[in-house]
Design a protein around this motif. Structure first.
Motif, PDB file in Angstrom:
ATOM      1  N   ILE A 147      -8.018  -0.773  -2.160  1.00 19.15           N
ATOM      2  CA  ILE A 147      -7.478  -0.538  -3.499  1.00 19.15           C
ATOM      3  C   ILE A 147      -7.978  -1.684  -4.366  1.00 19.15           C
ATOM      4  O   ILE A 147      -7.579  -2.837  -4.181  1.00 19.15           O
ATOM      5  CB  ILE A 147      -5.942  -0.469  -3.506  1.00 19.15           C
ATOM      6  CG1 ILE A 147      -5.454   0.725  -2.686  1.00 19.15           C
ATOM      7  CG2 ILE A 147      -5.409  -0.391  -4.933  1.00 19.15           C
ATOM      8  CD1 ILE A 147      -3.935   0.854  -2.584  1.00 19.15           C
ATOM      9  N   HIS A 178      -6.728  -6.146   2.141  1.00 21.36           N
ATOM     10  CA  HIS A 178      -5.719  -5.161   1.740  1.00 21.36           C
ATOM     11  C   HIS A 178      -4.291  -5.590   2.085  1.00 21.36           C
ATOM     12  O   HIS A 178      -3.373  -5.392   1.290  1.00 21.36           O
ATOM     13  CB  HIS A 178      -6.060  -3.826   2.396  1.00 21.36           C
ATOM     14  CG  HIS A 178      -5.302  -2.656   1.859  1.00 21.36           C
ATOM     15  ND1 HIS A 178      -5.098  -2.443   0.509  1.00 21.36           N
ATOM     16  CD2 HIS A 178      -4.693  -1.604   2.506  1.00 21.36           C
ATOM     17  CE1 HIS A 178      -4.409  -1.322   0.341  1.00 21.36           C
ATOM     18  NE2 HIS A 178      -4.155  -0.806   1.527  1.00 21.36           N
ATOM     19  N   GLU A 203      -5.714   9.069  -4.158  1.00 19.76           N
ATOM     20  CA  GLU A 203      -6.902   8.611  -3.423  1.00 19.76           C
ATOM     21  C   GLU A 203      -8.129   8.977  -4.252  1.00 19.76           C
ATOM     22  O   GLU A 203      -8.216  10.093  -4.786  1.00 19.76           O
ATOM     23  CB  GLU A 203      -6.966   9.309  -2.062  1.00 19.76           C
ATOM     24  CG  GLU A 203      -7.920   8.676  -1.066  1.00 19.76           C
ATOM     25  CD  GLU A 203      -7.394   7.388  -0.483  1.00 19.76           C
ATOM     26  OE1 GLU A 203      -8.126   6.782   0.311  1.00 19.76           O
ATOM     27  OE2 GLU A 203      -6.256   6.980  -0.816  1.00 19.76           O
ATOM     28  N   SER A 258       0.827  -1.199   0.000  1.00 19.21           N
ATOM     29  CA  SER A 258       0.000   0.000   0.000  1.00 19.21           C
ATOM     30  C   SER A 258       0.865   1.254   0.000  1.00 19.21           C
ATOM     31  O   SER A 258       1.560   1.510  -0.979  1.00 19.21           O
ATOM     32  CB  SER A 258      -0.986  -0.045   1.161  1.00 19.21           C
ATOM     33  OG  SER A 258      -1.983   0.949   1.028  1.00 19.21           O
ATOM     34  N   THR A 294      -1.172  -2.201  -3.865  1.00 21.39           N
ATOM     35  CA  THR A 294      -0.844  -0.792  -4.025  1.00 21.39           C
ATOM     36  C   THR A 294      -1.260  -0.338  -5.410  1.00 21.39           C
ATOM     37  O   THR A 294      -1.822  -1.101  -6.191  1.00 21.39           O
ATOM     38  CB  THR A 294       0.662  -0.552  -3.749  1.00 21.39           C
ATOM     39  OG1 THR A 294       0.902   0.843  -3.633  1.00 21.39           O
ATOM     40  CG2 THR A 294       1.533  -1.149  -4.826  1.00 21.39           C
ATOM     41  N   GLN A 295      -0.963   0.920  -5.733  1.00 19.65           N
ATOM     42  CA  GLN A 295      -1.321   1.478  -7.026  1.00 19.65           C
ATOM     43  C   GLN A 295      -0.483   2.719  -7.284  1.00 19.65           C
ATOM     44  O   GLN A 295       0.252   3.171  -6.409  1.00 19.65           O
ATOM     45  CB  GLN A 295      -2.810   1.835  -7.074  1.00 19.65           C
ATOM     46  CG  GLN A 295      -3.215   2.887  -6.048  1.00 19.65           C
ATOM     47  CD  GLN A 295      -4.409   3.710  -6.463  1.00 19.65           C
ATOM     48  OE1 GLN A 295      -4.544   4.037  -7.623  1.00 19.65           O
ATOM     49  NE2 GLN A 295      -5.271   4.025  -5.505  1.00 19.65           N
TER      50      GLN A 295
END
Length: 265
Positions: free
Chosen positions: A213, A239, A124, A94, A119-120
């Motif tokens: 996510i 997550h 947000e 994350s 994660t990305q």
């Protein structure tokens, strides 16, 4: 207890030793280095595993000033300097992934590979920012209610035994320490259009039940990175897939690291 004075912070870290390929693991929001206990057990001593507490969390002595994930990436790189490690694999869950991607942009020559967990690259989601901001503000001003604690634990972990351990940590925190980290999280910018600049080999893992996510964002991350392996979906994980489902995450990480080590001879 090891600390490194870095960028006006006293960063707490653990160097778990070993002579193999170094990997530095960066934790998620509201977590600390202990979330990687299962990975430390599986990866060391074959690999040199470093874990650390990011600003506002764990035992790191954070100055309370505003910061960004670019600053956190510089903390991570400076910690490697402190340990006299020039090249490493950067692993992050994350927000640990947010800073690891930025480290790969800041110092590509130092990043041997990326392990990116739940994660990305994006910001947000705009529609969620205000609600999350209000939740964090209520925690900071009034303390952590049982209801909110349960909600957050199930969002991140979704494992009853682990939930209780982390809720106890959150309830013991100085809530004022959350001001900077929560602002950093909610105001982070989109770096999706810079993913093509990252050439390091990448392993992306993501829980199928991650509602913090969404898995489609992990697919986008894989597509954006030049040298990403196919996405590894962790069935049933929320997550923090590495914490709740190490039996699925650890073998994939080991395989990836062993192949990176073999390439380096």
């Amino acid at each position: 207890m090891p600390f490194a004075s870095i960028n006006q912070q006293d960063i707490h870290f653990t160097d778990h030793g070993g002579d193999g390929l170094p990997i530095i693991l960066s934790h998620g929001f509201l977590m600390d280095e202990q979330m990687f206990a299962h990975q430390v057990a599986a990866l060391s001593p074959e690999f040199r595993v470093i874990t650390w507490d990011e600003r506002g969390f764990g035992q790191t002595r954070y100055d309370g000033e505003p910061f960004t994930y670019w600053d956190s990436a510089r903390d991570c790189l400076a910690l490697l300097d402190h340990l006299d490690i020039q090249h490493a694999v950067f692993g992050g869950m994350s927000q640990g992934g947010f800073l690891s991607l930025r480290a790969a942009l800041l110092a590509p020559e130092r990043v041997m590979g990326l392990v990116l967990i739940d994660t990305q690259a994006g910001p947000e989601p705009a529609e969620l920012v205000e609600g999350h901001k209000q939740l964090m503000q209520a925690w900071i001003e009034n303390g952590l209610s049982d209801e909110v604690a349960d909600y957050i634990a199930n969002l991140i972990i979704a494992d009853p035994s682990e939930n209780a351990k982390w809720i106890a940590k959150w309830q013991a925190m100085d809530s004022q320490q959350l001001v900077g980290p929560s602002t950093c999280l909610l105001q982070r910018e989109d770096i999706s259009d810079r993913l093509a600049e990252i050439s390091a080999p990448a392993l992306v893992l993501h829980g199928t039940e991650d509602s913090a996510i969404a898995p489609e964002l992990a697919h986008a991350l894989c597509r954006g990175l030049k040298n990403s392996e196919p996405l590894v979906l962790v069935d049933g994980a929320a997550h923090a897939a590495n914490l709740s489902h190490p039996e699925a995450v650890n073998p994939a990480m080991l395989d990836f690291l062993r192949r990176l080590a073999a390439r380096r001879g």
